[in-house]
Design a protein around this motif. Structure first.
Motif, short mmCIF file in Angstrom:
data_model
loop_
_atom_site.label_atom_id
_atom_site.label_comp_id
_atom_site.label_asym_id
_atom_site.label_seq_id
_atom_site.Cartn_x
_atom_site.Cartn_y
_atom_site.Cartn_z
N GLU A 83 -46.62 -4.42 28.58
CA GLU A 83 -45.22 -4.12 28.23
C GLU A 83 -45.02 -2.62 28.43
OE1 GLU A 83 -44.07 -3.09 24.39
OE2 GLU A 83 -45.69 -1.70 24.80
N THR A 85 -43.10 -0.30 26.26
CA THR A 85 -42.77 0.60 25.15
C THR A 85 -43.91 1.58 24.85
OG1 THR A 85 -41.46 -1.19 24.25
CG2 THR A 85 -41.92 0.64 22.77
N ARG A 112 -49.52 -10.16 31.66
CA ARG A 112 -50.05 -10.85 30.47
C ARG A 112 -50.71 -12.13 30.95
NH1 ARG A 112 -44.90 -10.34 26.22
NH2 ARG A 112 -44.55 -8.12 26.64
N GLU A 114 -50.97 -15.17 30.20
CA GLU A 114 -50.48 -16.33 29.44
C GLU A 114 -50.65 -17.57 30.31
OE1 GLU A 114 -47.01 -15.68 26.82
OE2 GLU A 114 -46.46 -14.15 28.28
N GLU A 130 -35.56 2.61 26.09
CA GLU A 130 -36.10 3.15 24.84
C GLU A 130 -35.29 4.40 24.47
OE1 GLU A 130 -38.25 1.13 23.71
OE2 GLU A 130 -39.31 0.30 25.44
N ARG A 257 -40.69 -11.27 15.96
CA ARG A 257 -41.18 -10.67 17.20
C ARG A 257 -42.71 -10.69 17.24
NH1 ARG A 257 -39.53 -10.16 20.95
NH2 ARG A 257 -39.75 -8.02 21.64
N TYR A 262 -42.53 -3.08 15.14
CA TYR A 262 -41.12 -3.06 14.73
C TYR A 262 -40.90 -2.81 13.24
CZ TYR A 262 -40.17 -5.00 19.32
OH TYR A 262 -40.08 -5.19 20.66
N THR A 279 -35.95 -16.66 25.95
CA THR A 279 -35.56 -15.29 25.55
C THR A 279 -35.47 -14.42 26.80
OG1 THR A 279 -36.73 -15.60 23.48
CG2 THR A 279 -36.13 -13.35 24.04
P1 HAM Z 1 -41.29 -8.89 24.67
O1 HAM Z 1 -40.50 -9.78 23.78
O2 HAM Z 1 -42.75 -9.09 24.67
O3 HAM Z 1 -40.93 -7.41 24.24
O4 HAM Z 1 -40.77 -9.00 26.16
C1 HAM Z 1 -39.42 -8.74 26.50
C2 HAM Z 1 -38.93 -9.74 27.53
O5 HAM Z 1 -39.80 -9.78 28.65
C3 HAM Z 1 -38.92 -11.19 27.04
O6 HAM Z 1 -37.77 -11.46 26.28
C4 HAM Z 1 -38.91 -11.94 28.35
O7 HAM Z 1 -37.62 -11.99 28.89
C5 HAM Z 1 -39.80 -11.08 29.22
N1 HAM Z 1 -41.18 -11.62 29.24
C6 HAM Z 1 -42.15 -11.40 28.35
N2 HAM Z 1 -43.28 -12.05 28.71
C7 HAM Z 1 -43.02 -12.68 29.87
C8 HAM Z 1 -43.78 -13.50 30.77
N3 HAM Z 1 -45.07 -13.80 30.55
N4 HAM Z 1 -43.15 -13.98 31.89
C9 HAM Z 1 -41.87 -13.69 32.13
N5 HAM Z 1 -41.11 -12.90 31.34
C10 HAM Z 1 -41.67 -12.40 30.21
C11 HAM Z 1 -41.46 -6.30 24.81
O8 HAM Z 1 -42.08 -6.30 25.83
C12 HAM Z 1 -41.05 -5.03 24.11
N6 HAM Z 1 -41.72 -3.89 24.78
C13 HAM Z 1 -39.54 -4.87 24.11
C14 HAM Z 1 -39.09 -3.61 23.45
C15 HAM Z 1 -38.75 -2.45 24.08
N7 HAM Z 1 -38.99 -3.39 22.16
C16 HAM Z 1 -38.57 -2.16 21.95
N8 HAM Z 1 -38.45 -1.58 23.09
#
Ligand code: HAM
Length: 431
Positions: A83, A85, A112, A114, A130, A257, A262, A279
């Protein structure tokens, strides 16, 4: 034949015309973020693993099971970023960006490991935002309004907003104790993962996706009931702002989350149209993270959206429109030794005279017939036709390919001046 190699599972090539959809989407977001005063930051794909362990949290799915981590040749423990952040905070501290408020954004691949399925990939792409140094609910509101505007611009309809407040750390300590005793009472009903998490990080039990756990989770105490006055006021002001801006939302007290950093506001934009991975955008406040990673205490809030999921939701007509950018204006055909020798030089001259012209030059020779076929397949508006005869006469043929019109000769000497208007009128006549 040698064995054919394939892309890694869960990681995808993005080919034309789909790549044009991506470019279009990225442009839309770029323009919007720039209009709101956000500036781009680019960070490396690789970071030390400790950065993610210390920020996302040791007891989270991402850090426990999903990171691509390895020791490099010097023995350093590195990870592909899961990610953005953590990297953004690291960079902001490292380069001294935090002595004034910052509105930053980034985009790029995240990794990731997954289980791949629709909407869930091992390499996926986020655009993240951010902000640093802003404490009040006004910036939380700005971020949500910005995303809301983006959905409207992209033509998304079926998305809904869920919000919650996770309070501050001392509020969560009280909550954690009560949650723990609730979980202990129901220990027999907990699955293996949750039994483990109950001990290491009980809030993560609420994050379980196991359907068998859902009724137990629904009966757990609610964090919202533990908020102190300031957290409550912050949340109430955000809700009031959303009401004033007429953005619909649902308060979801179970929204915790999957990352540990957070506090207070968390939110997710969710759609029912993408199956289980609904999401499209998620984020929240993380006021403690900068300090936790060695910076001075700095409030922060942000979000990230998943571009693969967004692209699936954008109406096909919008994307089709984006594909038009792939079609050249002109396809230059040349047949005959002199004409072929002259073609690319002529094309360069035209490109200098008309910098926005999309001009595709035929390469590789062949008859008029076969070159016209390729011109047609390219989707070009018109063909420019150069033969030795035309060249000797100082002309070039102009043949509209999508409108019902004859080929006409144009003077080579003034081509740069005549072409733009001619193309425009041909594009109007397109059938
Ligand atoms: P997160 O919920 O892990 O948050 O990911 C944000 C978005 O990335 C998800 O809502 C989804 O749309 C997309 N996403 C996550 N994982 C996958 C995946 N394996 N395949 C496709 N899309 C994916 C964060 O990453 C935090 N850094 C968000 C944040 C920024 N919070 C504060 N600042």
């Amino acid at each position: 034949m040698a064995e054919q190699l394939r892309a890694v599972r869960g990681m995808h090539d993005i080919l034309p015309p789909t790549s044009a959809h991506w470019a279009w989407l990225e442009r839309q977001v770029y323009d919007l973020l720039t209009a709101y005063g956000y500036r781009e930051l680019r960070t490396p794909l690789l970071e030390s693993s400790a950065l993610f362990q210390r920020s996302i949290g040791e007891v989270t799915d991402i850090v426990e099971k999903e990171m691509y981590s390895f020791a490099d040749r010097g023995g350093d423990d590195l990870s592909l970023r899961p990610e953005g952040t953590a990297s953004c905070v690291r960079a902001a501290i490292e380069h001294g960006l935090l002595n004034q408020p910052q509105r930053l954004w980034y985009q790029g691949a995240m990794f990731r490991r997954e289980r791949p399925q629709r909407g869930r990939y091992r390499q996926f792409h986020q655009i993240g935002v951010e902000t640093f140094g802003l404490t009040g609910p006004d910036i939380d509101l700005e971020l949500i309004l910005l995303t809301h505007r983006l959905w409207q611009q992209l033509g998304l309809s079926a998305v809904r907003l869920e919000i919650n407040s996770l309070g501050d750390s001392h509020e969560r300590v009280r909550y954690r104790a009560d949650l723990l005793s609730y979980l202990e009472q129901h220990q027999d009903a907990l699955d293996e993962d949750s039994q483990r998490r109950m001990v290491t990080n009980p809030l993560r039990v609420l994050d379980s996706k196991n359907p068998a756990m859902q009724s137990l989770i629904a009966g757990a105490p609610t964090l919202l009931d533990y908020l102190g006055e300031e957290s409550k006021a912050h949340f109430a002001a955000l809700c009031a702002g959303l009401d004033r801006a007429e953005v619909a939302y649902q308060i979801n007290p179970r929204l915790v989350r999957g990352l540990d950093y957070y506090n207070r506001t968390v939110f997710e934009w969710i759609t029912a149209s993408l199956g289980a991975q609904g999401t499209i955008c998620a984020g929240g406040r993380y006021d403690g993270l900068v300090e936790q990673l060695g910076g001075r205490p700095t409030p922060a809030v942000g979000f990230a959206m998943g571009l693969e999921r967004l692209l699936e939701l954008i109406p096909k007509a919008q994307l089709h429109h984006a594909e038009r950018a792939l079609h050249p204006d002109l396809y230059l055909i040349a047949v005959g030794a002199k004409a072929e020798a002259e073609a690319l030089v002529l094309a360069e001259r035209l490109r200098s005279q008309c910098p926005t012209l999309q001009l595709l030059c035929h390469c590789g020779g062949g008859s008029f017939k076969s070159q016209f076929k390729k011109a047609d397949r390219s989707g070009a508006t018109a063909a420019l036709v150069l033969g030795d005869q035309e060249l000797a006469a100082g002309t070039i043929g102009y043949k509209p390919l999508r409108a019902d019109a004859q080929q006409q000769p144009l003077a080579l000497a003034s081509l740069g001046e005549t072409l733009p208007a001619l193309l425009k009128s041909t594009q109007k006549d397109e059938i």
